[in-house]
Design a protein around this motif. Structure first.
Motif, PDB file in Angstrom:
ATOM      1  N   UNK A 118      31.569  -5.359  30.357  1.00 31.83           N
ATOM      2  CA  UNK A 118      32.148  -6.026  31.523  1.00 31.83           C
ATOM      3  C   UNK A 118      31.141  -5.976  32.657  1.00 31.83           C
ATOM      4  N   UNK A 119      30.070  -6.752  32.490  1.00 30.65           N
ATOM      5  CA  UNK A 119      28.999  -6.802  33.487  1.00 30.65           C
ATOM      6  C   UNK A 119      29.177  -8.057  34.339  1.00 30.65           C
ATOM      7  N   UNK A 120      29.314  -7.866  35.620  1.00 33.60           N
ATOM      8  CA  UNK A 120      29.500  -8.988  36.543  1.00 33.60           C
ATOM      9  C   UNK A 120      28.168  -9.724  36.683  1.00 33.60           C
ATOM     10  N   UNK A 121      28.026 -10.836  35.968  1.00 30.45           N
ATOM     11  CA  UNK A 121      26.715 -11.458  35.894  1.00 30.45           C
ATOM     12  C   UNK A 121      26.794 -12.951  35.585  1.00 30.45           C
ATOM     13  N   UNK A 122      25.726 -13.648  35.898  1.00 29.94           N
ATOM     14  CA  UNK A 122      25.568 -15.049  35.498  1.00 29.94           C
ATOM     15  C   UNK A 122      24.506 -15.181  34.414  1.00 29.94           C
ATOM     16  N   UNK A 123      24.001 -14.052  33.941  1.00 34.86           N
ATOM     17  CA  UNK A 123      22.947 -14.050  32.923  1.00 34.86           C
ATOM     18  C   UNK A 123      23.470 -13.461  31.617  1.00 34.86           C
ATOM     19  N   UNK A 124      23.132 -14.084  30.524  1.00 33.72           N
ATOM     20  CA  UNK A 124      23.538 -13.551  29.219  1.00 33.72           C
ATOM     21  C   UNK A 124      22.688 -12.351  28.820  1.00 33.72           C
ATOM     22  N   UNK A 125      21.646 -12.070  29.586  1.00 35.48           N
ATOM     23  CA  UNK A 125      20.769 -10.942  29.261  1.00 35.48           C
ATOM     24  C   UNK A 125      20.933  -9.794  30.262  1.00 35.48           C
ATOM     25  N   UNK A 126      22.062  -9.733  30.924  1.00 35.41           N
ATOM     26  CA  UNK A 126      22.301  -8.644  31.874  1.00 35.41           C
ATOM     27  C   UNK A 126      22.459  -7.305  31.168  1.00 35.41           C
ATOM     28  N   UNK A 127      22.856  -7.342  29.894  1.00 37.23           N
ATOM     29  CA  UNK A 127      22.925  -6.142  29.074  1.00 37.23           C
ATOM     30  C   UNK A 127      21.498  -5.792  28.652  1.00 37.23           C
ATOM     31  N   UNK A 128      20.999  -4.664  29.145  1.00 38.00           N
ATOM     32  CA  UNK A 128      19.599  -4.294  28.906  1.00 38.00           C
ATOM     33  C   UNK A 128      19.275  -4.133  27.427  1.00 38.00           C
ATOM     34  N   UNK A 129      20.273  -3.799  26.619  1.00 35.64           N
ATOM     35  CA  UNK A 129      20.016  -3.539  25.200  1.00 35.64           C
ATOM     36  C   UNK A 129      20.252  -4.758  24.319  1.00 35.64           C
ATOM     37  N   UNK A 130      20.644  -5.885  24.917  1.00 38.63           N
ATOM     38  CA  UNK A 130      20.890  -7.095  24.136  1.00 38.63           C
ATOM     39  C   UNK A 130      19.565  -7.674  23.639  1.00 38.63           C
ATOM     40  N   UNK A 131      19.445  -8.130  22.375  1.00 37.94           N
ATOM     41  CA  UNK A 131      20.512  -8.307  21.378  1.00 37.94           C
ATOM     42  C   UNK A 131      20.751  -7.112  20.456  1.00 37.94           C
ATOM     43  N   UNK A 132      20.020  -5.997  20.665  1.00 41.37           N
ATOM     44  CA  UNK A 132      20.225  -4.834  19.797  1.00 41.37           C
ATOM     45  C   UNK A 132      21.676  -4.359  19.850  1.00 41.37           C
ATOM     46  N   UNK A 133      22.313  -4.497  21.022  1.00 42.87           N
ATOM     47  CA  UNK A 133      23.697  -4.051  21.167  1.00 42.87           C
ATOM     48  C   UNK A 133      24.666  -4.873  20.326  1.00 42.87           C
ATOM     49  N   UNK A 134      24.223  -6.025  19.845  1.00 47.59           N
ATOM     50  CA  UNK A 134      25.077  -6.868  19.006  1.00 47.59           C
ATOM     51  C   UNK A 134      24.650  -6.862  17.547  1.00 47.59           C
ATOM     52  N   UNK A 135      23.530  -6.213  17.235  1.00 43.14           N
ATOM     53  CA  UNK A 135      23.011  -6.222  15.866  1.00 43.14           C
ATOM     54  C   UNK A 135      22.851  -4.803  15.333  1.00 43.14           C
ATOM     55  N   UNK A 136      21.710  -4.186  15.562  1.00 45.15           N
ATOM     56  CA  UNK A 136      21.445  -2.862  14.999  1.00 45.15           C
ATOM     57  C   UNK A 136      22.375  -1.794  15.552  1.00 45.15           C
ATOM     58  N   UNK A 137      22.865  -1.973  16.782  1.00 44.92           N
ATOM     59  CA  UNK A 137      23.767  -0.987  17.379  1.00 44.92           C
ATOM     60  C   UNK A 137      25.233  -1.310  17.093  1.00 44.92           C
ATOM     61  N   UNK A 138      25.468  -2.387  16.371  1.00 45.35           N
ATOM     62  CA  UNK A 138      26.838  -2.768  16.029  1.00 45.35           C
ATOM     63  C   UNK A 138      26.978  -2.812  14.507  1.00 45.35           C
ATOM     64  N   UNK A 139      26.389  -1.812  13.862  1.00 42.39           N
ATOM     65  CA  UNK A 139      26.451  -1.645  12.424  1.00 42.39           C
ATOM     66  C   UNK A 139      27.027  -0.274  12.093  1.00 42.39           C
ATOM     67  N   UNK A 140      27.545  -0.137  10.905  1.00 45.07           N
ATOM     68  CA  UNK A 140      28.174   1.128  10.505  1.00 45.07           C
ATOM     69  C   UNK A 140      27.204   2.295  10.566  1.00 45.07           C
ATOM     70  N   UNK A 141      25.945   2.061  10.184  1.00 48.36           N
ATOM     71  CA  UNK A 141      25.007   3.181  10.162  1.00 48.36           C
ATOM     72  C   UNK A 141      24.717   3.721  11.556  1.00 48.36           C
TER      73      UNK A 141
END
Length: 261
Positions: A118-141
């Motif tokens: 919930x980042x108040x932003x107009x940028x899709x890259x406001x998450x510093x860890x994106x896209x890792x936060x949606x790929x390698x960090x969003x895996x079971x391992x």
């Protein structure tokens, strides 16, 4: 609440609405039905037709949430499913906020893993860890490190929600190739903004929840009424919330110095 918990609260409300709609069809519903009740037609995962039919045609059944303070294992997926329960990962757990068990035809269980920002932003890259936060960090391992789910071999649906984004955007997140075979079995889908979900009746309410914040330093909060038990103490508030208000003294000191000069 801080922005993060407000986003997670809104996420639970969205899922509760979906659970209610699904319950009208019966106690168990296919994952495909879950997605149809969750997303607007133009916001569903684009590569859903290429995803595992074994997963997408299997069932979810949840009527409530249970917060856990441990890393679940494979047996826990069955226990939660039988109890019709989605589970909330402990605060600041790496990678995921909410998980929904899925029962496969083989008798095994898999998961829908949801990460909520919930980042108040107009940028899709406001998450510093994106896209890792949606790929390698969003895996079971990564999410279930230390339990036998770390080596989970069944496909998973991995959803990333950036609710504080001001506009409407969605994508299948891209990341560099990896040797992790599990990742290729998963479907990752990222949505930015609150406009993707079928919540037309309550979208204004949820938007207010995402942005509302009451500061204890607002004038109307500075109440000192010993008879009513209301005693406002700014120093104690800063001690209790050092990450939020720790710089107050420093900024206040600089302000006074400017006034002196």
């Amino acid at each position: 609440m801080d922005p993060g918990p407000r986003g997670e609260l809104v996420g639970r409300i969205i899922l509760a609405v979906v659970a209610y709609k699904l319950s009208l069809n019966g106690s168990e519903n296919r994952v495909q039905q879950f997605l149809a009740e969750l997303y607007n037609d133009d916001s569903s995962p684009e590569s859903i037709s290429d995803f595992s039919t074994e997963f997408i045609n299997r069932t979810v059944t949840f009527t409530h949430f249970n917060a856990i303070n441990y890393v679940p294992d494979k047996e826990d997926l069955e226990r939660f499913y039988i109890r019709r329960c989605a589970f909330i990962m402990k605060r600041n757990h790496p990678g995921a906020d909410i998980c929904i068990p899925v029962r496969l035809t083989t008798g095994e269980y898999s998961i829908i893993i949801i990460q909520i920002k919930n980042i108040d932003t107009t940028s899709t890259r406001a998450d510093d860890t994106y896209p890792a936060s949606t790929k390698s960090m969003l895996n079971c391992n990564y999410v279930f490190g230390g339990s036998d789910l770390e080596d989970h071999q069944e496909p998973c649906l991995c959803l990333y929600w950036q609710l504080g984004y001001h506009y409407h955007f969605q994508e299948t997140p891209f990341s560099a190739s990896t040797r992790n075979q599990l990742e290729s079995k998963n479907l990752h889908w990222a949505t930015f903004g609150l406009t993707h979900f079928k919540i037309d009746d309550i979208v204004d309410i949820l938007s207010d929840i995402l942005t509302s914040y009451i500061s204890p330093f607002d004038p109307e909060r500075k109440v000192n009424n010993e008879k009513e038990g209301d005693i406002w103490n700014g120093g104690e508030i800063r001690i209790m919330h050092p990450l939020s208000y720790g710089k107050f003294k420093e900024s206040n000191k600089k302000q006074k110095q400017k006034m002196v000069y």
